[in-house]
Write an enzyme that holds these catalytic residues in place. Structure first.
Site, PDB file in Angstrom:
ATOM      1  N   ASP A 195       0.533  -1.030   0.158  1.00 34.66           N
ATOM      2  CA  ASP A 195       0.171  -0.512   0.089  1.00 34.66           C
ATOM      3  C   ASP A 195       0.780   1.437   0.261  1.00 34.66           C
ATOM      4  O   ASP A 195       1.655   1.403  -0.286  1.00 34.66           O
ATOM      5  CB  ASP A 195      -1.005  -0.011   1.016  1.00 34.66           C
ATOM      6  CG  ASP A 195      -2.272   0.305   0.682  1.00 34.66           C
ATOM      7  OD1 ASP A 195      -2.239   1.818   0.708  1.00 34.66           O
ATOM      8  OD2 ASP A 195      -3.908   0.256   0.596  1.00 34.66           O
ATOM      9  N   HIS A 231      -3.449   6.023   3.408  1.00 33.16           N
ATOM     10  CA  HIS A 231      -4.540   4.942   3.033  1.00 33.16           C
ATOM     11  C   HIS A 231      -3.565   3.989   3.133  1.00 33.16           C
ATOM     12  O   HIS A 231      -4.559   3.159   4.122  1.00 33.16           O
ATOM     13  CB  HIS A 231      -4.076   5.028   1.334  1.00 33.16           C
ATOM     14  CG  HIS A 231      -5.442   3.743   0.738  1.00 33.16           C
ATOM     15  ND1 HIS A 231      -4.727   2.230   1.068  1.00 33.16           N
ATOM     16  CD2 HIS A 231      -6.740   3.674   0.217  1.00 33.16           C
ATOM     17  CE1 HIS A 231      -5.630   1.240   0.358  1.00 33.16           C
ATOM     18  NE2 HIS A 231      -6.992   2.029   0.098  1.00 33.16           N
ATOM     19  N   SER A 393     -11.315  -1.259   0.144  1.00 32.65           N
ATOM     20  CA  SER A 393      -9.843  -1.588   0.523  1.00 32.65           C
ATOM     21  C   SER A 393      -9.994  -1.362   1.867  1.00 32.65           C
ATOM     22  O   SER A 393      -9.384  -2.418   2.801  1.00 32.65           O
ATOM     23  CB  SER A 393      -9.026   0.226   0.126  1.00 32.65           C
ATOM     24  OG  SER A 393      -8.880   0.013  -0.395  1.00 32.65           O
TER      25      SER A 393
END
Length: 696
Positions: A195, A231, A393
């Protein structure tokens, strides 16, 4: 687009590339000679002759990416199957030798050519080179015989837009608002999160988050996998955060493959997977790991190959479960990587009302659903910050946390057993799928992640099955649709369903190289396409095989039978029954029991197929398993009533659906398909027949 050009054809290829920077190339006939007048602008033909001075075979194919997501001049070079590190070094050496040769020739003409550069190599799972290859360098690379194919790099992005753990430990709404009941905390399990990185100092991680050693955007070595986007930190805390995570003692590793904008490309993901493989192999024996990818890139027939292949190898070769987000495009999840890979556990999303998340991807490539709408987790702006995000996600790391808890409890679980346990424990038929297109609903699993206080699934004892769908076949007569089960799974049942109420010519199981089996469905005359639906099972101790009958006569209602083996003392069990024809005129197929002395019904061991009116003959196909570990029975539905076109047969409690068939006497059956423990049949005047087995 696959390029398959010979010796002189590279000139045309190079001209088009340099003039238009396009991804479309003209194909020259195999025996057509190269035209000397076709050259790269400002590069004399002698330079091109230098490239091909000792090469006369076909150039290696190039797969191009979508124009909107391609990374200019950057390529992934895949070496042939069986290549080793020695092969990889040889390719690098040969490439440099040819670059030096062409460079010397070019300098004689006062030319300065851009030969690009080798960026990275991978040698853990597959032999792969990542390189910047302008047109001349690309052409040189395509002449190397150890190269299998070359794939253009494309950009990938996060699947995040952005509830909570309370939903995972209860089977129904409303939420009880009580503390989340964890079933294990993931102690001793490594989770590699590919990620945008991790804010290591966040209070959620309590010192359990570290850099794995790979950061695609840190050439100076100063960032070390830290999260500059947010994120990754949000995702990681859902896997194993103290407050927000499912497995609160898991070890968390940053594999930074996305930059500060949340963007990366296929090469950074591939290098991240390769890095994870090396770390897993270097881990102490018995220590388990998981890889999480809350990202997706577009898939087409040309650009899905390498990323899915490497993800598959990580699962199959190292035994590492890979969990990926389905994506937030409200489209078929099979259109994207890595979620379209069969061995990857692909996760779709739900909201607080147990409805499919409005943007979740769907379809046959999705394995399970999990909360995705307005999920609160750690933020990367400070050590105590939180943030609400939506998207698959957020769903994928919740599943990864559940997998970590499973591996803590039983480190010997295979990836196939992990998937089966997730599906066995899942909440079934509670999610409203009305937002999913109607034709995709049967293929989208109505199963939501559930973490029970105590699971009844025992991986070396409990049998389990799941349904896997094929893509739709072509519309030509006899066009096939096929689907195979994953490694360590066995196909027991094979069903088919005609698209749009059309004709089908039946279905059958067949053996594949390497011990795997496939379910093949055939489109009938005048049909509009057909789907194959395989019943993929993990049945401890089962030994299964296939038996086929001969072809029946073309007489109306002519019948043939495929029979399982029997001995004096026992009969093997029929677990799957199917039939195929050449025309599509087929009444259907049904399981039958043997009769002792022709009178007393005994074991279910025969598969009977019946030729339809006007048909040219039919063949019966039986899937059989040795009798020692199971006992099977057939469950029939009533016939569909007037005005109805669908009927179902459900297996009784304590048994498992292994086969699903449709039968009628008029050839009007559209097909059958399994949904959990129920066999659904479509058509006028048809009956559904479920084969239901239990462990002895």
């Amino acid at each position: 687009m696959v390029l398959s050009l010979r010796y002189g054809q590279a000139v045309v290829f190079a001209v088009l590339l340099s003039l238009a920077d396009a991804s479309l190339f003209r194909h020259r006939a195999r025996d057509e000679p190269r035209e000397g007048s076709e050259v790269i602008p400002e590069v004399p033909p002698v330079v091109m002759d230098a490239i091909f001075s000792s090469y006369y075979g076909e150039l290696r194919p190039v797969f191009t990416a979508d124009p909107e997501t391609r990374v200019r001049d950057k390529f992934i070079v895949m070496l042939k199957d069986g290549s080793t590190r020695f092969t990889l070094d040889r390719v690098l050496e040969q490439f440099q030798e040819r670059v030096d040769l062409v460079s010397r020739v070019a300098k004689k003409f006062g030319l300065r050519l851009d030969f690009g550069e080798i960026n990275d190599v991978m040698d853990q799972l597959l032999m792969v080179i990542v390189a910047r290859l302008p047109v001349v360098a690309l052409t040189i690379m395509r002449t190397l015989r150890d190269v299998d194919f070359i794939e253009e790099v494309q950009k990938v992005v996060t699947c995040s837009e952005e509830w909570h753990l309370d939903r995972l430990d209860q089977r129904t709404l409303p939420l009880d608002m009580e503390s989340f009941q964890r079933n294990g905390d993931g102690s001793g399990v490594d989770v590699y999160v590919l990620d945008s990185g991790i804010r290591y100092s966040h209070h959620e991680f309590e010192g359990r988050a570290s850099w794995s050693g790979y950061d695609a955007f840190d050439p100076e070595g100063t960032n070390k996998g830290a999260d500059l986007n947010g994120h990754g930190t949000h995702v990681v805390a859902l896997v194993g955060g103290r407050r927000f995570g499912v497995a609160r003692r898991v070890r968390l590793w940053s594999v930074r493959v996305l930059n500060d904008l949340g963007h990366g490309d296929t090469s950074t993901i591939l290098l991240g997977i390769n890095h994870v493989a090396g770390k897993v192999r270097a881990s102490p024996a018995g220590r388990r790991a998981i890889a999480v990818m809350s990202l997706r890139g577009p898939r087409n027939v040309n650009n899905a190959t390498t990323l899915n292949q490497l993800a598959r190898q990580l699962v199959v070769v190292t035994g590492t479960p890979v969990v990926a987000a389905a994506g937030n495009d409200a489209r078929d999840a099979c259109e994207f990587v890595p979620g379209s890979e069969d061995e990857v556990i692909t996760v779709g999303g739900t909201n607080q009302a147990d409805t499919a998340y409005r943007r979740t991807n769907f379809g046959r490539c999705v394995d399970i659903l999990a909360p995705a709408a307005r999920v609160r987790s750690a933020g990367a702006m400070c050590d105590t910050c939180t943030r609400v995000r939506s998207g698959t996600s957020q769903a994928a790391p919740l599943v990864a946390g559940a997998v970590a808890a499973m591996l803590e409890e039983d480190p010997g679980l295979t990836p196939a057993q992990v998937r089966m346990k997730l599906l066995h424990d899942a909440v079934r038929d509670r999610i409203d799928l009305r937002l999913v297109p109607r034709d995709e609903r049967p293929q989208t699993p109505n199963k939501m992640l559930h973490i029970p206080t105590r699971s009844s699934f025992q991986p070396r004892v409990t049998p389990a099955c799941r349904t896997v769908w094929s893509i739709r076949s072509g519309v030509g007569e006899g066009d096939p649709a096929s689907v195979a089960c994953n490694v360590n799974e066995t196909i027991m049942g094979c069903s088919s369903l005609a698209a749009d109420g059309g004709m089908r010519a039946g279905e059958f199981n067949t053996e594949l190289p390497g011990g795997r089996q496939a379910c093949i469905a055939l489109n009938g005359a005048g049909g509009t396409g057909v789907y194959a639906a395989a019943r993929c099972c993990s049945w401890p101790g089962a030994t299964c095989y296939l038996r086929n009958s001969g072809k029946s006569s073309s007489r109306d209602n002519a019948e043939v039978k495929a029979k399982c083996d029997r001995t004096v003392f026992s009969c093997d069990q029929l677990v799957g029954c199917s039939a195929s024809s050449e025309t599509g005129y087929i009444d259907g197929v049904r399981p039958q029991r043997s009769r002792l002395l022709g009178l007393i019904p005994t074991s279910l061991r025969k598969c009977a197929a019946q030729n339809g009116r006007g048909g040219s003959g039919v063949t019966a196909h039986a899937t059989c398993c040795k009798a020692g570990v199971m006992k099977c029975q057939a469950v029939w539905s009533d016939e569909t009533r007037a005005g109805e076109t669908q009927v179902s047969a459900t297996c009784p409690s304590g048994t498992l659906l292994t086969g699903c068939n449709v039968f009628d006497n008029e050839g009007r059956a559209e097909g059958a398909y399994p949904v959990d423990n129920t066999c659904m049949a479509r058509g006028e005047g048809v009956k559904a027949v479920a084969i239901c087995c239990r462990r002895k």
